[in-house]
Enzyme design. Structure first.
Site, PDB file in Angstrom:
ATOM      1  N   ASN A 256       0.828  -1.194  -0.024  1.00 14.00           N
ATOM      2  CA  ASN A 256      -0.022  -0.024   0.043  1.00 14.00           C
ATOM      3  C   ASN A 256       1.164   1.229  -0.104  1.00 14.00           C
ATOM      4  O   ASN A 256       1.347   1.869   1.030  1.00 14.00           O
ATOM      5  CB  ASN A 256      -0.982   0.006   1.387  1.00 14.00           C
ATOM      6  CG  ASN A 256      -1.775  -1.199   1.357  1.00 14.00           C
ATOM      7  OD1 ASN A 256      -2.249  -1.566   0.043  1.00 14.00           O
ATOM      8  ND2 ASN A 256      -2.267  -1.618   2.383  1.00 14.00           N
ATOM      9  N   GLU A 337      -8.231  -3.615  -2.833  1.00 10.77           N
ATOM     10  CA  GLU A 337      -8.401  -2.969  -1.583  1.00 10.77           C
ATOM     11  C   GLU A 337      -8.008  -1.204  -1.803  1.00 10.77           C
ATOM     12  O   GLU A 337      -7.328  -0.681  -1.149  1.00 10.77           O
ATOM     13  CB  GLU A 337      -7.518  -3.299  -0.356  1.00 10.77           C
ATOM     14  CG  GLU A 337      -7.591  -4.788  -0.182  1.00 10.77           C
ATOM     15  CD  GLU A 337      -6.661  -5.385   0.955  1.00 10.77           C
ATOM     16  OE1 GLU A 337      -7.291  -6.122   1.816  1.00 10.77           O
ATOM     17  OE2 GLU A 337      -5.581  -4.810   1.024  1.00 10.77           O
ATOM     18  N   ARG A 383     -14.889 -14.438  -3.645  1.00 16.18           N
ATOM     19  CA  ARG A 383     -13.568 -13.864  -3.637  1.00 16.18           C
ATOM     20  C   ARG A 383     -12.718 -14.543  -4.157  1.00 16.18           C
ATOM     21  O   ARG A 383     -11.508 -14.346  -4.727  1.00 16.18           O
ATOM     22  CB  ARG A 383     -13.424 -13.205  -2.261  1.00 16.18           C
ATOM     23  CG  ARG A 383     -12.136 -12.371  -2.156  1.00 16.18           C
ATOM     24  CD  ARG A 383     -12.006 -11.711  -0.853  1.00 16.18           C
ATOM     25  NE  ARG A 383     -10.558 -11.457  -0.593  1.00 16.18           N
ATOM     26  CZ  ARG A 383     -10.329 -11.060   0.634  1.00 16.18           C
ATOM     27  NH1 ARG A 383     -11.202 -10.475   1.208  1.00 16.18           N
ATOM     28  NH2 ARG A 383      -8.949 -10.663   0.546  1.00 16.18           N
ATOM     29  N   LYS A 407      -0.271 -14.842  -3.867  1.00 11.04           N
ATOM     30  CA  LYS A 407      -0.360 -15.522  -2.466  1.00 11.04           C
ATOM     31  C   LYS A 407      -0.503 -17.042  -2.366  1.00 11.04           C
ATOM     32  O   LYS A 407      -0.901 -17.609  -3.229  1.00 11.04           O
ATOM     33  CB  LYS A 407      -1.542 -14.837  -1.728  1.00 11.04           C
ATOM     34  CG  LYS A 407      -1.295 -13.430  -1.283  1.00 11.04           C
ATOM     35  CD  LYS A 407      -2.318 -12.709  -0.393  1.00 11.04           C
ATOM     36  CE  LYS A 407      -2.045 -11.276  -0.142  1.00 11.04           C
ATOM     37  NZ  LYS A 407      -3.129 -10.482   0.925  1.00 11.04           N
ATOM     38  N   ASP A 412      -6.385 -15.416   1.590  1.00  9.49           N
ATOM     39  CA  ASP A 412      -5.633 -14.101   2.215  1.00  9.49           C
ATOM     40  C   ASP A 412      -4.812 -14.896   3.392  1.00  9.49           C
ATOM     41  O   ASP A 412      -5.258 -14.578   4.500  1.00  9.49           O
ATOM     42  CB  ASP A 412      -6.426 -13.172   2.670  1.00  9.49           C
ATOM     43  CG  ASP A 412      -5.681 -11.860   3.026  1.00  9.49           C
ATOM     44  OD1 ASP A 412      -4.352 -11.932   2.663  1.00  9.49           O
ATOM     45  OD2 ASP A 412      -6.046 -10.889   3.495  1.00  9.49           O
ATOM     46  N   GLU A 440      -0.257 -12.404  10.602  1.00  5.31           N
ATOM     47  CA  GLU A 440      -1.431 -11.665  10.496  1.00  5.31           C
ATOM     48  C   GLU A 440      -2.577 -12.447  11.233  1.00  5.31           C
ATOM     49  O   GLU A 440      -3.453 -11.724  12.008  1.00  5.31           O
ATOM     50  CB  GLU A 440      -1.683 -10.993   9.199  1.00  5.31           C
ATOM     51  CG  GLU A 440      -3.045 -10.135   8.938  1.00  5.31           C
ATOM     52  CD  GLU A 440      -3.272  -9.681   7.746  1.00  5.31           C
ATOM     53  OE1 GLU A 440      -2.098  -9.771   6.859  1.00  5.31           O
ATOM     54  OE2 GLU A 440      -4.284  -9.123   7.593  1.00  5.31           O
TER      55      GLU A 440
HETATM   56  O1  GCW Z   1      -3.915  -9.442   4.210  1.00  2.00           O
HETATM   57  C1  GCW Z   1      -4.468  -8.463   3.691  1.00  2.00           C
HETATM   58  C2  GCW Z   1      -3.970  -7.408   4.725  1.00  2.00           C
HETATM   59  C3  GCW Z   1      -3.980  -6.029   4.393  1.00  2.00           C
HETATM   60  C4  GCW Z   1      -2.721  -6.166   3.320  1.00  2.00           C
HETATM   61  C5  GCW Z   1      -3.255  -6.850   2.153  1.00  2.00           C
HETATM   62  C6  GCW Z   1      -2.624  -7.193   0.872  1.00  2.00           C
HETATM   63  C7  GCW Z   1      -1.061  -4.829   2.728  1.00  2.00           C
HETATM   64  O2  GCW Z   1      -4.932  -7.484   5.813  1.00  2.00           O
HETATM   65  O3  GCW Z   1      -3.247  -5.351   5.467  1.00  2.00           O
HETATM   66  O4  GCW Z   1      -2.231  -5.022   2.847  1.00  2.00           O
HETATM   67  O5  GCW Z   1      -3.642  -8.199   2.427  1.00  2.00           O
HETATM   68  O6  GCW Z   1      -1.831  -7.951   0.987  1.00  2.00           O
HETATM   69  O7  GCW Z   1      -2.192  -6.269   0.110  1.00  2.00           O
END
Ligand code: GCW
Length: 765
Positions: A256, A337, A383, A407, A412, A440
């Site tokens: 970000n 996002e 999603r 990823k 996520d 996280e």
């Molecule tokens: O896992 C989510 C997180 C965000 C993160 C996003 C991403 C950096 O909650 O905080 O932002 O993924 O991977 O872009």
């Protein structure tokens, strides 16, 4: 007296270990040897007798070796012979000196030729005439790898650390020290090691204001205010730690991203950091916002096909390379996002990536373009399908210096997800996995969760895209489709705390990422054993139970958080603690709620991703789609990821789904209790400071596990209306009580302000 090293008359003929001898295998044997031979090394001292350690030295502690190993190692480290022809070779020498002096309490002499048994020779054929003259087949070392060989040189037994490049020598120096740190024999060495993946990168989600998104270890490592003038010694120690496990890239700023990073003001600071990291083989990369041509360049648009936009990127990239000639490239989060991206201009992700790629190509730079898109105009019904739906049709359309960064799972970084369906599905595109080292969703700073098993599960997952054996590891190391540009990224867990990663055990995740990036075929267990030996002790009374604990820790967290393939049950924003009751609310996307993922209702629980539901299972190879698409053959640990099943569904175990779900929560809690009990017996082997920190964090994890279990059972029982299995304790509080409790602030949470409604906060027991 130095012990003579057994020698052979022919130089290079002294080869104790077979060529396939691997560090992990050697470690296993060494552990056995330790048990049998080195009891003098093993006497547990009361922990208060061990000097307090704050964890700063990570796995590079180099504490004195005791017992028989000490004399053996001393005999093999009498003098150092190598040139100081470059900063990297100087770093290699410094590390060898530091390590050997610490471990052996004796400084090897620096010499220009081999004068006695036990010499350590290091260098490349270019930096050392001696290395050039030796009978070594350096082809096995590749560009970044190394050989460590026992040879006879001028009549003396010597250990040679040789490579084609200076950084290979540095890696070899760390590799050699690791042998000592893990108590392996060094008298007959024949090791060849080279990385299977070429770019091994840490992604720092560090903001320019000093905070770290999803960081649980204090503030950012980078002190932007005092750069470029002040170069904290910590930057060098970071570089050493990375180099010791083969990490060769660092994206300094958050995905970000802020456009300020591309201003001359910050680029000077970036160049200063690059200067510190360079001798350790680490290239710097940057995350940039797609809209930089507008916000920074004052252009009217960031349309990737607009020639003015293209010219702006080319000029900006050229400016970076003027100060940082070995700059690695750019990382991009686009159309995700709230981030801008090519879709804002009706362009594809490939068109966006290729514009950056064209600017970077003349300088040898790469683009790491994230597949984590999920705010595309047409939000799909699931999603988990979006990245595949967006990127699969673009296979073959990305420029040669673009890697699509995927990823590990389709959603996520959850405690468990299936591997991402893009792996194996884009044979004409470079793919790189993005793993999350920072936890996280897995207990953040305090849980003991070791991620080695999670990383291994992903890397070993068989995509079946070219038949059996088409593992994710083979997709990304280039052996399945023959790519030459290969990479892997891990979202870093480093911060400004003295112990770097927030806890001692979180350091293991940084370590495991690096080791697996070097060789994705290593086993998580062997890596844990190495790490424990280096971070604590190789004493099997400690090492064996701790490795077992580490290996089980992630599954335990899955059990108490999201068993049987559940996902997304954490509190919104903080992603800490249970919140399975969170339903879609007005103005927010439904996939930001928990009930979207659990789909728990009177009829049952789970997300139907088969043909009768979102059909996400069809994104996998036909073999897996058939296996996972049928609840009877779907593995239990992915069951509710792919299926919505009745609460009374009969599991393979014979239990009902409801009973099995409850059993998992209980097992998770019981495991943490047990881990705590185990740790409490290990005080004699650890210094008091690290022992206490870990003991306290295990106590917190136990409390958190109980909270997860109680809140989850209370919520799901309010929907299933099934009794708890006999003997199972009811949650001590009402569902309303758990719902009222919410942790308002958690470190690392990006959005400022409380993630909870402003009500009285109940306290869970
Ligand atoms: O896992 C989510 C997180 C965000 C993160 C996003 C991403 C950096 O909650 O905080 O932002 O993924 O991977 O872009």
């Amino acid at each position: 007296m130095m012990k003579p090293i057994p020698r052979t008359s022919v130089p290079g003929a002294s080869r104790g270990a077979p060529a396939s001898w691997s560090l992990p295998r050697a470690l296993a044997v060494a552990c056995l040897l330790v048990t049998q031979l080195a009891h003098a090394d093993l006497k547990p001292a009361p922990s208060s007798a061990l000097p307090a350690e704050d964890g700063y030295r990570l796995w590079l502690r180099y504490v004195p070796v005791a017992g028989p190993w000490r004399s053996r190692y001393r005999a093999g480290a009498t003098e150092l012979v190598g040139a100081d022809a470059s900063p990297t070779l100087r770093a290699a020498r410094a590390e060898l000196l530091r390590g050997l002096t610490g471990l052996l309490q004796l400084q090897p002499q620096s010499m220009t030729s081999v004068t006695r048994d036990g010499a350590i020779v290091f260098g490349t054929p270019r930096s050392s005439a001696l290395v050039k003259s030796l009978p070594l087949d350096l082809r096995q070392a590749g560009t970044e790898g190394y050989l460590i060989r026992t040879l006879t040189i001028d009549g003396h037994g010597a250990t040679v650390i040789a490579a084609n490049t200076d950084v290979g020598v540095l890696y070899g120096a760390f590799g050699f020290l690791r042998l000592l740190q893990t108590r392996q024999p060094i008298r007959h060495l024949d090791i060849a090691s080279s990385p299977k993946i070429s770019r091994r990168v840490l992604d720092h989600w560090d903001n320019l204001n000093g905070s770290v998104e999803r960081g649980y270890a204090g503030d950012s490592l980078w002190k932007w205010e005092s750069l470029p003038e002040y170069l904290s010694p910590r930057y060098t120690d970071y570089a050493r730690a990375c180099a010791s496990i083969g990490i060769n890239g660092a994206v300094l700023d958050n995905v970000n991203a802020s456009p300020f990073i591309l201003t001359p003001f910050y680029l000077r600071k970036v160049a200063a950091l690059a200067g510190v990291l360079r001798p350790y083989g680490i290239r710097v990369y940057l995350s940039v916002p797609f809209s930089a041509p507008v916000s920074l360049g004052k252009l009217k648009s960031a349309d990737p096909l607009d020639p003015r936009v293209q010219a702006w990127w080319s000029a900006k990239v050229a400016e970076i390379y003027r100060d940082i000639p070995d700059f690695g490239g750019l990382l991009m989060k686009a159309n995700s996002e709230g981030q801008p991206g090519p879709e804002d201009y009706g362009r594809t992700q490939a068109q966006g990536a290729n514009t950056l790629a064209r600017a970077l190509a003349p300088h040898g730079g790469i683009v790491m373009w994230r597949a984590f898109v999920y705010t595309t105009a047409a939000r799909s019904e699931d999603r988990a399908k979006q990245a595949y739906d967006t990127f699969k049709p673009l296979d073959g359309k990305f420029a040669d210096n673009v890697l699509v960064q995927v990823k590990n799972g389709p959603f996520d970084f959850q405690p468990r997800e299936p591997f991402h369906p893009l792996f194996g599905a884009m044979p004409h595109t470079h793919l790189m996995p993005e793993l999350q080292i920072t936890k996280e969703y897995l207990g953040q700073r305090t849980s003991i969760v070791y991620l080695g098993p999670l990383f291994q599960e992903v890397l070993r997952a068989d995509t079946w895209t070219r038949g059996a054996g088409s593992t994710v590891a083979r997709v990304i190391d280039g052996s399945l489709y023959g790519e030459r540009l290969t990479a892997i990224a891990g979202v870093a867990n480093t911060g400004s705390l003295r112990n770097w990663s927030g806890s001692i055990f979180n350091q293991a995740n940084w370590y495991a990422f690096g080791r697996l990036a070097w060789d994705p075929d290593l086993s998580a267990r062997d890596i844990a054993a190495e790490w424990v030996a280096m971070t604590f002790t190789s004493d099997p009374h400690f090492l064996t139970p701790v490795v077992t604990m580490m290996m089980e820790s992630r599954e335990a967290a899955v059990d108490y958080m999201t068993p049987l393939g559940l996902a997304g049950q954490m509190a919104a924003q903080t992603h800490f603690g249970p919140a399975p009751w969170v339903a879609p609310s007005a103005g927010l996307p439904p996939d930001w709620s928990s009930t979207y993922y659990s789909r728990a209702d009177a009829s049952g629980i789970g997300f139907d991703r088969t043909a009768t539901g979102s059909d996400a299972v069809a994104q996998y190879s036909p073999h897996l789609a058939a296996l996972w698409g049928n609840p009877a053959t779907c593995p239990d640990d992915l069951l509710l990821w792919f299926h919505h099943l009745s609460w009374d569904y009969r599991m393979r175990s014979g239990e009902t789904l409801w009973d099995s779900l409850v059993g998992h929560y209980d097992r998770g809690v019981a495991w943490v209790k047990q881990a705590r009990a185990t740790w409490s017996t290990l005080a004699p082997y650890v210094d008091p400071q690290r022992f206490q920190l870990t003991a306290n964090f295990l106590a917190i994890e136990q409390k958190d596990a109980q909270w997860w279990r109680d809140a989850s059972i209370a919520y799901f029982q309010s929907i299933s209306h099934r009794p708890l299995p006999a003997g199972v304790a009811a949650p001590p509080d009402t569902l309303a009580h758990y719902e009222a409790f919410c942790v308002p602030y958690v470190e690392g949470t990006p959005a400022p302000g409380p993630g909870c409604p402003p009500a009285d906060l109940a306290v869970p027991r």
